[in-house]
Design an enzyme around this catalytic site. Structure first.
Site, PDB file in Angstrom:
ATOM      1  N   ASP A 164      -2.477   6.871   1.180  1.00 45.82           N
ATOM      2  CA  ASP A 164      -2.182   6.558   2.611  1.00 45.82           C
ATOM      3  C   ASP A 164      -2.102   8.036   3.453  1.00 45.82           C
ATOM      4  O   ASP A 164      -1.937   7.994   4.700  1.00 45.82           O
ATOM      5  CB  ASP A 164      -0.873   5.848   2.946  1.00 45.82           C
ATOM      6  CG  ASP A 164       0.425   6.457   2.427  1.00 45.82           C
ATOM      7  OD1 ASP A 164       0.361   7.530   1.807  1.00 45.82           O
ATOM      8  OD2 ASP A 164       1.421   6.078   2.615  1.00 45.82           O
TER       9      ASP A 164
ATOM     10  N   ASP B 249      -2.443   3.034  -2.547  1.00 42.84           N
ATOM     11  CA  ASP B 249      -1.006   3.088  -1.909  1.00 42.84           C
ATOM     12  C   ASP B 249      -0.721   1.700  -1.122  1.00 42.84           C
ATOM     13  O   ASP B 249      -1.739   1.133  -0.313  1.00 42.84           O
ATOM     14  CB  ASP B 249      -1.136   3.982  -0.930  1.00 42.84           C
ATOM     15  CG  ASP B 249      -0.446   5.603  -1.579  1.00 42.84           C
ATOM     16  OD1 ASP B 249      -0.038   5.377  -2.525  1.00 42.84           O
ATOM     17  OD2 ASP B 249      -0.833   6.376  -0.790  1.00 42.84           O
TER      18      ASP B 249
ATOM     19  N   GLU C 101       6.284   3.934  -2.784  1.00 39.01           N
ATOM     20  CA  GLU C 101       7.216   4.879  -2.669  1.00 39.01           C
ATOM     21  C   GLU C 101       8.554   4.526  -2.716  1.00 39.01           C
ATOM     22  O   GLU C 101       8.634   3.136  -2.425  1.00 39.01           O
ATOM     23  CB  GLU C 101       7.069   5.774  -1.387  1.00 39.01           C
ATOM     24  CG  GLU C 101       5.636   6.129  -1.236  1.00 39.01           C
ATOM     25  CD  GLU C 101       5.509   7.208  -0.059  1.00 39.01           C
ATOM     26  OE1 GLU C 101       6.553   7.490   0.663  1.00 39.01           O
ATOM     27  OE2 GLU C 101       4.359   7.547   0.179  1.00 39.01           O
TER      28      GLU C 101
ATOM     29  N   GLU D 221       6.568  13.875  -6.624  1.00 35.18           N
ATOM     30  CA  GLU D 221       5.950  14.945  -5.761  1.00 35.18           C
ATOM     31  C   GLU D 221       6.985  15.809  -5.174  1.00 35.18           C
ATOM     32  O   GLU D 221       8.253  15.605  -4.926  1.00 35.18           O
ATOM     33  CB  GLU D 221       5.560  14.233  -4.419  1.00 35.18           C
ATOM     34  CG  GLU D 221       4.917  15.045  -3.412  1.00 35.18           C
ATOM     35  CD  GLU D 221       4.111  14.183  -2.135  1.00 35.18           C
ATOM     36  OE1 GLU D 221       3.928  13.078  -2.395  1.00 35.18           O
ATOM     37  OE2 GLU D 221       3.809  14.962  -1.044  1.00 35.18           O
TER      38      GLU D 221
HETATM   39  O1  KIV Z   1      -0.831   9.494  -0.039  1.00 36.50           O
HETATM   40  C1  KIV Z   1      -1.335  10.443  -1.140  1.00 36.50           C
HETATM   41  O2  KIV Z   1      -2.412  11.082  -0.963  1.00 36.50           O
HETATM   42  C2  KIV Z   1      -0.181  10.579  -2.024  1.00 36.50           C
HETATM   43  C3  KIV Z   1      -0.570  11.704  -2.789  1.00 36.50           C
HETATM   44  C4  KIV Z   1      -0.048  13.080  -1.800  1.00 36.50           C
HETATM   45  C5  KIV Z   1       0.079  11.885  -4.273  1.00 36.50           C
HETATM   46  O3  KIV Z   1       0.577   9.713  -1.978  1.00 36.50           O
END
Ligand code: KIV
Length: 258
Positions: A44, A83, A114, A181
């Protein structure tokens, strides 16, 4: 290149490190696959990298579904992870299932969400219903308002213990991967060793099973500020600016077309 999750599990058991990159469209997915990347994330982060937003909060499930489809078309043998965007999974496990199913139908092999302990029930619900899940812990950008910025996490002993417990609980609930992260390297290494499933690190040091970076940071296409842990492998913005300037100039001077 390793498409199936069991191949990722095997790579972890054999101590083979794996590479992940974000991509948001077909041409870059093809280039990543041609380059021998192991996995591609439709992150995302596209809200920031291609839509010019200041964070990821406005990204919709429709956007994620579209970008998953066009990335999957070029991803070859790479594992395709997508995501779940902010607002598309937190309400209930059933909401998370409906959103995840759309991403899998669009071509994802696994979805990423997340959150720590609060997501355990959702991860279990999805895992029991044919949806492979990667749990994203540490700095979770969708929580940026609550965290007060894009800040390193897990710095105190107490915060580190919570992250370790979260990772274990998420694995227990069925998570097939854990992404960490912006946490201290020793903590990421400890969590990696505590898990049977593969870990992915970004800004978490060398001790994770695989690494991920954002495509635009790697290629020097992020003309805003890239995070300190990112490594630039190409001066992409400069090269593109020069090429476009040359084209514009050739049009003006009549050098192109002849
Ligand atoms: O959205 C994204 O690119 C991510 C990465 C930073 C792991 O979640």
């Amino acid at each position: 290149m390793t498409k199936s999750l069991s191949q990722w599990d095997k790579a972890k058991r054999e101590g083979r490190r794996m590479s992940f990159i974000t991509a948001y469209d077909y041409p870059f997915a093809r280039l990543a696959a041609d380059a021998g990347m192991d996995g591609i994330l439709i992150g995302d982060s596209l809200g920031m990298m291609i839509a010019g937003e200041k964070d990821t909060l406005r990204v919709s499930l429709d956007q994620m579904e579209y970008h998953t489809r066009i990335v999957a078309a070029g991803a070859g043998q790479c594992l395709v992870m997508a995501d779940l965007p902010f607002g598309a999974f937190e309400e209930s496990p059933a909401q998370a299932f409906a959103s995840s199913a759309r991403l899998l139908k669009a071509g994802a092999d696994i979805v990423k969400l997340e959150g720590g302990a609060t997501m355990v029930e959702t991860v279990a619900f999805l895992s029991q219903r044919a949806i492979p899940v990667c749990a994203h812990i540490g700095l979770t950008p969708q929580h940026v308002r609550q965290l007060g910025g894009f800040k390193k996490q897990g710095k105190t002993e107490e915060a580190a213990a919570i992250l370790l417990a979260d990772a274990r609980a998420l694995e227990q609930a069925g998570a097939r991967m854990v992404l960490m992260e912006a946490i201290p390297s020793p903590l990421a290494a400890t969590i990696t060793q505590a898990l049977a499933v593969p870990s992915i690190g970004i800004g978490a040091g060398p001790g994770t099973d695989s690494q991920i970076l954002v495509l635009h940071d790697v290629l020097g296409l992020n003309t805003d500020r890239a995070p300190g842990f990112a490594k630039k492998y190409l001066e992409g913005a400069n090269l593109i600016r020069e090429a476009l300037a040359q084209y514009a100039s050739e049009v003006r001077t009549g050098q192109f077309p002849l």
